[in-house]
Design an enzyme around this catalytic site. Structure first.
Site, short mmCIF file in Angstrom:
data_model
loop_
_atom_site.label_atom_id
_atom_site.label_comp_id
_atom_site.label_asym_id
_atom_site.label_seq_id
_atom_site.Cartn_x
_atom_site.Cartn_y
_atom_site.Cartn_z
CD GLU A 31 -3.09 -0.39 0.10
OE1 GLU A 31 -3.10 -0.11 -1.10
OE2 GLU A 31 -3.72 -1.35 0.59
N GLY A 124 -16.39 4.79 -3.02
CA GLY A 124 -15.81 5.36 -1.80
C GLY A 124 -15.47 4.32 -0.75
CB ALA A 125 -16.15 0.80 -0.40
N GLY A 126 -12.90 2.19 -0.98
CA GLY A 126 -11.50 1.77 -1.11
C GLY A 126 -11.35 0.54 -1.98
CG LEU A 127 -13.75 -2.17 -1.93
CD1 LEU A 127 -15.07 -2.91 -1.73
CD2 LEU A 127 -12.58 -3.05 -1.45
CB SER A 128 -10.30 0.26 -7.37
OG SER A 128 -9.14 0.51 -6.68
CB SER A 130 -12.44 5.88 -9.77
OG SER A 130 -12.27 5.92 -8.40
CG ASP A 174 -6.37 1.63 -7.35
OD1 ASP A 174 -5.73 0.84 -6.65
OD2 ASP A 174 -6.73 2.76 -6.96
CE1 TYR A 226 -2.91 7.58 -2.90
CE2 TYR A 226 -2.38 9.28 -4.50
CZ TYR A 226 -2.40 7.95 -4.13
OH TYR A 226 -1.91 7.00 -4.98
C1 GLA Z 1 -5.29 4.46 -4.05
C2 GLA Z 1 -4.57 4.83 -5.35
C3 GLA Z 1 -3.52 3.79 -5.71
C4 GLA Z 1 -2.60 3.50 -4.52
C5 GLA Z 1 -3.41 3.25 -3.25
C6 GLA Z 1 -2.54 3.10 -2.05
O1 GLA Z 1 -6.04 3.30 -4.23
O2 GLA Z 1 -5.50 4.93 -6.40
O3 GLA Z 1 -2.80 4.20 -6.85
O4 GLA Z 1 -1.67 4.53 -4.35
O5 GLA Z 1 -4.34 4.28 -3.02
O6 GLA Z 1 -1.78 1.95 -2.13
#
Ligand code: GLA
Length: 385
Positions: A31, A124-128, A130, A174, A226
């Site tokens: 990460e 918005g759940a950190g599961l990409s 987008s 992602d 970020y």
């Molecule tokens: C988000 C970003 C990724 C990566 C993660 C952290 O998901 O889109 O590119 O930097 O955070 O690992």
């Protein structure tokens, strides 16, 4: 008929030429390493974003989502300009518009297109979610217009859209996971060379399961924290005379830390370097079939993100601590942080107990109960109709 295709027909009065799908992802480990030229080990989720599409004869873009209540948004391709203020389409439409802009910017021969989107990747759940939308759109456009961009190139284009058009300075993990992951495997990605290794990852065969604990705390990667982490890493690499933190070997970490004056910079560097090492060790454990041994590395990674990188939040910390106390082999936040989801590696038959413990702890703390689901390494993007 596929539901997304049916909805497209109802909306635009003609059938789509195809339907493309791209998944969300969970990052097993690695990460905040991707913008440091480092290593990551994500896999694709079964949840995906579908895009039904058909070319238009004019140079316009029709955008509609089953998940956002609004009519069709129509844009002119010549109006897609990230430097315009206001930038143009806001909200979800910036992602597909950004992909079309990135294709045009690269000089690729795309024309007008109508799109209808339907997704079960939670936003918005950190599961990409987008990346899933960008990759599915990019795949639809490139196939419809006969542009031979696939896999990593498609991911790079989707990332370009997010960086330059949406304005989020993310790395390439992602989009690469969404475009390139394969069923039953984790994707070990070298974000510098873009080398990919598909590592078999079958929890069920070992009596294990991966839980995704979505804290429902919405994060927003565009909010500056970020970008700030990214800048402090690049600054530290400069101070150490390195092209990127990836170039700092794990064994050299103590000596390098002693050369950094800034205590915050030191912590950020320690996270990135130890995290790259954890990716290496997790890969080793997976290849040896020692899946349970991955657990403590996940928990170590979480502590590093919480204490050294400072991107966790109380809900993520509680999810991780409670899952571990209730018998998980290990757990960690996944994705950019500041909210979103945690991942827990558990015995398959402990699911009910661990879920109950985490939900109970959230209720006791006065937090909104998490949404709990299973993560199964699934296929990357492709055409489905
Ligand atoms: C988000 C970003 C990724 C990566 C993660 C952290 O998901 O889109 O590119 O930097 O955070 O690992």
């Amino acid at each position: 008929m596929n539901r997304t295709a049916q909805e497209f027909r109802d909306l635009y009065g003609r059938p789509p030429e195809g339907v493309w799908a791209a998944p969300g992802r969970v990052n097993l480990i690695g990460e905040h390493t991707d913008y440091n030229d480092g290593f990551a080990l994500p896999f694709a989720l079964p949840q995906r974003t579908e895009v039904a599409a058909a070319r238009r004869t004019d140079r316009r873009l029709g955008l509609h989502s089953a998940d956002v209540p609004s009519g069709v948004v129509t844009l002119d391709l010549t109006d897609l300009d990230p430097d315009r203020t206001p930038r143009g389409p806001a909200g979800w439409t910036a992602y597909p518009a950004g992909v079309v802009w990135a294709l045009l910017e690269a000089g690729l021969p795309v024309g007008g297109v109508d799109l209808h989107v339907r997704s079960d990747v939670p936003a918005g759940a950190g599961l990409s979610s987008s990346a899933a939308l960008e990759v599915a759109t990019a795949l639809a456009l490139t196939e419809l217009y006969g542009i031979p961009l696939r896999g990593p190139e498609l991911a790079a284009l989707a990332r370009r859209a997010e960086n330059a058009y949406v304005g989020v300075p993310c790395g390439v993990m992602d989009q690469t996971a969404s475009a390139c992951a394969t069923e039953g495997h984790a994707l070990r990605l070298d974000t510098r060379s873009l080398e990919q290794r598909h590592i078999p990852f079958d929890c069920a065969a070992s009596g294990l399961r991966l839980l995704v604990l979505d804290t429902r705390v919405k994060h927003d990667l565009a909010d500056g924290a970020y970008a700030e982490r990214r800048t402090s890493c690049h600054r530290a690499a400069d101070a150490l005379g390195l092209p990127a933190l990836r170039d700092l070997p794990y064994a050299d970490l103590p000596e390098a830390l002693s050369r950094l004056a800034d205590p915050i910079g030191r912590r950020r560097v320690r996270h990135v370097v130890t995290e790259n090492e954890r990716v290496r060790r997790v890969e080793e454990e997976l290849r040896a079939g020692r899946l349970r041994a991955v657990g403590p590395l996940l928990t170590e990674g979480h502590a590093s993100l919480r204490d050294d990188y400072e991107v966790s939040c109380p809900e993520l910390d509680l999810a991780v601590a409670t899952a571990n106390a209730a018998g998980a082999y290990g757990a960690r936040m996944t994705g950019g942080g500041f909210g979103g989801s945690a991942l827990a590696l558990i015995d398959a038959d402990a699911e009910t107990e661990i879920t109950r413990a985490v939900v109970g702890a959230f209720t006791a703390a006065g937090f909104t109960p998490p949404h709990v689901s299973r993560a199964v390494p699934s296929a990357g993007a492709g055409r489905i109709v």
